[in-house]
Design an enzyme around this catalytic site. Structure first.
Site, PDB file in Angstrom:
ATOM      1  N   HIS A 142       0.854  -1.200   0.000  1.00  0.00           N
ATOM      2  CA  HIS A 142       0.000   0.000   0.000  1.00  0.00           C
ATOM      3  C   HIS A 142       0.887   1.247   0.000  1.00  0.00           C
ATOM      4  CE1 HIS A 142      -2.942   2.994   1.147  1.00  0.00           C
ATOM      5  NE2 HIS A 142      -3.870   2.126   0.779  1.00  0.00           N
ATOM      6  N   GLU A 201      -4.108   1.754  -7.244  1.00  0.00           N
ATOM      7  CA  GLU A 201      -4.494   2.880  -6.399  1.00  0.00           C
ATOM      8  C   GLU A 201      -3.594   4.077  -6.725  1.00  0.00           C
ATOM      9  OE1 GLU A 201      -6.685   1.552  -2.539  1.00  0.00           O
ATOM     10  OE2 GLU A 201      -4.550   1.715  -2.146  1.00  0.00           O
TER      11      GLU A 201
HETATM   12  P1  13P Z   1      -9.948   6.134   0.341  1.00  0.00           P
HETATM   13  O1  13P Z   1     -11.066   5.243  -0.164  1.00  0.00           O
HETATM   14  O2  13P Z   1     -10.225   6.690   1.703  1.00  0.00           O
HETATM   15  O3  13P Z   1      -9.565   7.176  -0.660  1.00  0.00           O
HETATM   16  O4  13P Z   1      -8.666   5.187   0.544  1.00  0.00           O
HETATM   17  C1  13P Z   1      -8.294   4.344  -0.501  1.00  0.00           C
HETATM   18  C2  13P Z   1      -7.272   3.403  -0.016  1.00  0.00           C
HETATM   19  O5  13P Z   1      -6.159   3.781   0.286  1.00  0.00           O
HETATM   20  C3  13P Z   1      -7.660   1.986   0.119  1.00  0.00           C
HETATM   21  O6  13P Z   1      -6.554   1.178   0.330  1.00  0.00           O
END
Ligand code: 13P
Length: 272
Positions: free
Chosen positions: A116, A186
């Site tokens: 992450h 992401e």
């Molecule tokens: P948000 O949905 O709060 O933007 O976070 C996304 C995230 O980092 C999920 O791992």
């Protein structure tokens, strides 16, 4: 491609504040998503809540067994699975503040988020992420590998950046282990933001990531789920899944609101 379950995954990060809040949210999600047959929900809480949530999950498993005994469809209950937000590549030992596969296994954790961006920010390199993935697979976890660029440039350098993240993270990961891999795209600039990126960009990235996996593994039969994460909510979830052709969603803030999380899971279920 064959019809697959959509993955709706909640990353609770360092929330909520108390065990009682955590169990309340989890129970509500369990109850309100139990009827979904085409969506797999997974919650990744802070480690200290795993034991309490595993107990609640145990009830679901028992209920599922009872249903099976009664020869009812095992699809009538879709258990919410438990995931971890990280793991150390060592099984045990002198690693202050860390968590290992051995420790996580006792709580029925099935999935582990690795790479992450919030952990990369703390100094996790691609090489460290690779050792974690190899360890997680060894422990028979399903890996949710996060990739994503910090910024986008007009020249498309971010594509090479993501390709490199995937290549390094998956070094030494065998083709047969791909069934245990989920990739979550992401874009860092969309995490904790006010808006997700446009579904058309997500669509482009899911194709790009699939193509990169093909280039690495030289096989067209890859069914690796590719998820999107970053400011997902109940309003944009449908279009991200449909127009963005994402196989699921990795959700931060909205996964702490059981009504919002359930609404997203229900949307995914109707689109599957
Ligand atoms: P948000 O949905 O709060 O933007 O976070 C996304 C995230 O980092 C999920 O791992």
């Amino acid at each position: 491609m064959t019809q697959k379950k959509k993955f709706i995954i909640g990353n609770w990060k360092m929330n909520p504040a108390t065990t009682s809040l955590a169990t309340d949210i989890f129970k509500k999600i369990q109850k309100d998503t139990a009827h979904l047959t085409k969506t797999q929900t997974i919650i990744c809480p802070p480690y200290i809540y795993l034991e309490s949530l595993a107990r609640l999950q145990g009830l679901s498993k028992a209920a599922k067994k009872t249903k099976k005994k009664k020869k009812e469809s095992s699809h009538t209950l879709a258990p919410v699975l438990l995931g971890a937000q990280n793991l150390n590549s060592e099984p045990m030992g002198a690693r202050t503040g860390e968590i290992s596969g051995e420790l996580l296994k006792q709580f029925g954790v099935t999935h582990v988020i690795i790479g992450h961006s919030e952990r990369r920010d703390l100094g996790e390199t691609d090489a460290i992420i690779n050792t974690k993935i190899l360890a997680a697979l060894n422990w028979k976890f399903k890996v949710i590998l996060c990739v994503g660029e910090k910024v986008r440039d007009d020249d498309g350098h971010y594509l090479a950046f993501i390709k490199n993240q995937l290549e390094q993270a998956l070094a030494g990961v065998k083709k047969e282990n791909l069934k245990s891999l989920i990739v979550a795209y992401e874009p860092v600039w969309a995490i904790g933001a006010t808006e997700a990126i446009p579904p058309s960009s997500i669509h482009g990235m899911t194709i790009f990531i699939r193509k990169t996996l093909f280039d690495i593994y030289k096989t067209r039969t890859l069914t690796t789920p590719i998820l999107y994460g970053g400011s997902v909510d109940s309003k944009n979830a449908g279009e991200i899944l449909q127009q963005g052709s994402a196989d699921g969603l990795l959700i931060g803030r909205q996964s702490l609101d059981p009504n919002a999380f359930t609404a997203i899971a229900v949307t995914a279920n109707t689109l599957s």
